[in-house]
Design a protein around this motif. Sequence first.
Motif, PDB file in Angstrom:
ATOM      1  N   SER A 126       7.258 -24.385 -31.914  1.00  0.00           N
ATOM      2  CA  SER A 126       6.184 -25.145 -32.551  1.00  0.00           C
ATOM      3  C   SER A 126       5.430 -25.979 -31.525  1.00  0.00           C
ATOM      4  O   SER A 126       4.192 -26.091 -31.585  1.00  0.00           O
ATOM      5  CB  SER A 126       6.765 -26.059 -33.644  1.00  0.00           C
ATOM      6  N   TYR A 127       6.172 -26.563 -30.586  1.00  0.00           N
ATOM      7  CA  TYR A 127       5.522 -27.363 -29.539  1.00  0.00           C
ATOM      8  C   TYR A 127       4.647 -26.480 -28.652  1.00  0.00           C
ATOM      9  O   TYR A 127       3.546 -26.883 -28.254  1.00  0.00           O
ATOM     10  CB  TYR A 127       6.578 -28.074 -28.703  1.00  0.00           C
ATOM     11  N   ILE A 128       5.114 -25.274 -28.365  1.00  0.00           N
ATOM     12  CA  ILE A 128       4.308 -24.347 -27.561  1.00  0.00           C
ATOM     13  C   ILE A 128       3.019 -23.978 -28.293  1.00  0.00           C
ATOM     14  O   ILE A 128       1.930 -23.923 -27.699  1.00  0.00           O
ATOM     15  CB  ILE A 128       5.126 -23.083 -27.219  1.00  0.00           C
ATOM     16  N   ILE A 129       3.135 -23.733 -29.603  1.00  0.00           N
ATOM     17  CA  ILE A 129       1.943 -23.444 -30.403  1.00  0.00           C
ATOM     18  C   ILE A 129       0.989 -24.627 -30.379  1.00  0.00           C
ATOM     19  O   ILE A 129      -0.240 -24.459 -30.271  1.00  0.00           O
ATOM     20  CB  ILE A 129       2.342 -23.112 -31.858  1.00  0.00           C
ATOM     21  N   PHE A 130       1.546 -25.833 -30.440  1.00  0.00           N
ATOM     22  CA  PHE A 130       0.693 -27.029 -30.405  1.00  0.00           C
ATOM     23  C   PHE A 130      -0.003 -27.165 -29.054  1.00  0.00           C
ATOM     24  O   PHE A 130      -1.156 -27.600 -28.994  1.00  0.00           O
ATOM     25  CB  PHE A 130       1.535 -28.266 -30.698  1.00  0.00           C
ATOM     26  N   ILE A 131       0.683 -26.804 -27.974  1.00  0.00           N
ATOM     27  CA  ILE A 131       0.041 -26.833 -26.652  1.00  0.00           C
ATOM     28  C   ILE A 131      -1.182 -25.915 -26.640  1.00  0.00           C
ATOM     29  O   ILE A 131      -2.248 -26.277 -26.116  1.00  0.00           O
ATOM     30  CB  ILE A 131       1.039 -26.419 -25.561  1.00  0.00           C
ATOM     31  N   VAL A 132      -1.028 -24.726 -27.229  1.00  0.00           N
ATOM     32  CA  VAL A 132      -2.155 -23.789 -27.307  1.00  0.00           C
ATOM     33  C   VAL A 132      -3.294 -24.407 -28.122  1.00  0.00           C
ATOM     34  O   VAL A 132      -4.474 -24.326 -27.735  1.00  0.00           O
ATOM     35  CB  VAL A 132      -1.701 -22.462 -27.933  1.00  0.00           C
ATOM     36  N   ALA A 133      -2.947 -25.031 -29.262  1.00  0.00           N
ATOM     37  CA  ALA A 133      -3.970 -25.649 -30.103  1.00  0.00           C
ATOM     38  C   ALA A 133      -4.682 -26.781 -29.368  1.00  0.00           C
ATOM     39  O   ALA A 133      -5.913 -26.937 -29.479  1.00  0.00           O
ATOM     40  CB  ALA A 133      -3.337 -26.166 -31.397  1.00  0.00           C
ATOM     41  N   VAL A 134      -3.920 -27.575 -28.622  1.00  0.00           N
ATOM     42  CA  VAL A 134      -4.527 -28.671 -27.855  1.00  0.00           C
ATOM     43  C   VAL A 134      -5.460 -28.112 -26.786  1.00  0.00           C
ATOM     44  O   VAL A 134      -6.550 -28.659 -26.544  1.00  0.00           O
ATOM     45  CB  VAL A 134      -3.437 -29.553 -27.218  1.00  0.00           C
ATOM     46  N   GLY A 135      -5.055 -27.026 -26.134  1.00  0.00           N
ATOM     47  CA  GLY A 135      -5.929 -26.401 -25.142  1.00  0.00           C
ATOM     48  C   GLY A 135      -7.262 -25.983 -25.750  1.00  0.00           C
ATOM     49  O   GLY A 135      -8.325 -26.180 -25.137  1.00  0.00           O
ATOM     50  N   MET A 136      -7.204 -25.430 -26.954  1.00  0.00           N
ATOM     51  CA  MET A 136      -8.440 -25.064 -27.637  1.00  0.00           C
ATOM     52  C   MET A 136      -9.279 -26.301 -27.945  1.00  0.00           C
ATOM     53  O   MET A 136     -10.514 -26.296 -27.788  1.00  0.00           O
ATOM     54  CB  MET A 136      -8.121 -24.330 -28.936  1.00  0.00           C
ATOM     55  N   GLY A 137      -8.605 -27.365 -28.382  1.00  0.00           N
ATOM     56  CA  GLY A 137      -9.327 -28.589 -28.691  1.00  0.00           C
ATOM     57  C   GLY A 137      -9.987 -29.194 -27.462  1.00  0.00           C
ATOM     58  O   GLY A 137     -11.117 -29.702 -27.539  1.00  0.00           O
ATOM     59  N   ILE A 138      -9.288 -29.130 -26.333  1.00  0.00           N
ATOM     60  CA  ILE A 138      -9.871 -29.654 -25.093  1.00  0.00           C
ATOM     61  C   ILE A 138     -11.108 -28.847 -24.709  1.00  0.00           C
ATOM     62  O   ILE A 138     -12.131 -29.405 -24.287  1.00  0.00           O
ATOM     63  CB  ILE A 138      -8.822 -29.626 -23.962  1.00  0.00           C
ATOM     64  N   TRP A 139     -11.027 -27.528 -24.885  1.00  0.00           N
ATOM     65  CA  TRP A 139     -12.181 -26.682 -24.567  1.00  0.00           C
ATOM     66  C   TRP A 139     -13.373 -27.054 -25.440  1.00  0.00           C
ATOM     67  O   TRP A 139     -14.499 -27.192 -24.959  1.00  0.00           O
ATOM     68  CB  TRP A 139     -11.829 -25.213 -24.760  1.00  0.00           C
ATOM     69  N   LEU A 140     -13.121 -27.246 -26.738  1.00  0.00           N
ATOM     70  CA  LEU A 140     -14.204 -27.621 -27.653  1.00  0.00           C
ATOM     71  C   LEU A 140     -14.779 -28.982 -27.286  1.00  0.00           C
ATOM     72  O   LEU A 140     -16.000 -29.195 -27.327  1.00  0.00           O
ATOM     73  CB  LEU A 140     -13.676 -27.643 -29.090  1.00  0.00           C
ATOM     74  N   ALA A 141     -13.897 -29.917 -26.923  1.00  0.00           N
ATOM     75  CA  ALA A 141     -14.366 -31.250 -26.554  1.00  0.00           C
ATOM     76  C   ALA A 141     -15.216 -31.211 -25.290  1.00  0.00           C
ATOM     77  O   ALA A 141     -16.219 -31.927 -25.181  1.00  0.00           O
ATOM     78  CB  ALA A 141     -13.177 -32.191 -26.367  1.00  0.00           C
TER      79      ALA A 141
END
Length: 304
Positions: A126-141
Amino acid sequence: MARSSIIALATAASFLATTANAQFGYGWRGGFVDGNGDGCPPWASDCDGSDDSGNNGSSSSSNGVSEGALFSSPAEFDRATRILIAHAVLASAVWVLFIPSLAVLVRLNLKNPIVLKIHAVGQILSYIIFIVAVGMGIWLAQQSAAYGIWSDPHPKLGLVILALAFFQPIFGAIHHSVYKRRAQNVQEGKPTKPPGRTAPVRVHLWLGRLLIVLGMINGGLGIRLASFSPFQTDSTSTKAKIAYGVIAATMFLLYLVFVITFELRRARSRTEEVRSRERVIANKDGLPSYDESEESVGRPSGYS
């Protein structure tokens, strides 16, 4: 329940894509919108769309979207839309479904060592999935950096959650190691502390509870942030908020019930254990317990 919740989350996120495709066509170059349609989110400092003379030129289109050049083609816009949907679904699934469910799993008092393994492996995944989600969020930001998106609490809190969650498996592993060592010493008759809760596991427990609450709150902040973006309208934003709110509130209440029930059961068990120890000590001193003294005068145990 988990399957229906995932479907609901995906449905809520799909509103973003539907609205984006319906609202904007080829050649759209847009920025963020607010509730008044003036093209400026509440956390931005300088995007009111006015020129040096103070006039609102052509900075906003008829649907209230400013002309900041975020995306220069439909392909880029569609890509950003898909990334936004994936970010929302993955991050929400982690903190609303996966992590709370895996935390509840170890509270079900299932006497099987595989339960702990499922809990540990599942939380790490789950933490690994969250890392991926955060990476996407950083890209959008980063794509929206010109609008001061980093001033919004959603990305800030997301990074804090990411950093704190890094320590969860570490504290859990330390506790497991200490617990096993103490349990082995007890079996071998060696002097040791009882294999109960350790300091690392207390940190693990309370940090995990805090992260679940923060994760759910940040999901709501993310939907709020998306409502100021060109990816959805007010109507789809409202539907997404309702869907997320219902699912998150339901999971939080279930999690809260399981935690409280587990702690109450544990407290009763510890009280009974203390009383049992007191009876054993009393018997070693040659003093009968209350029940034994009643039986010695011919009364049934528990007579009052």
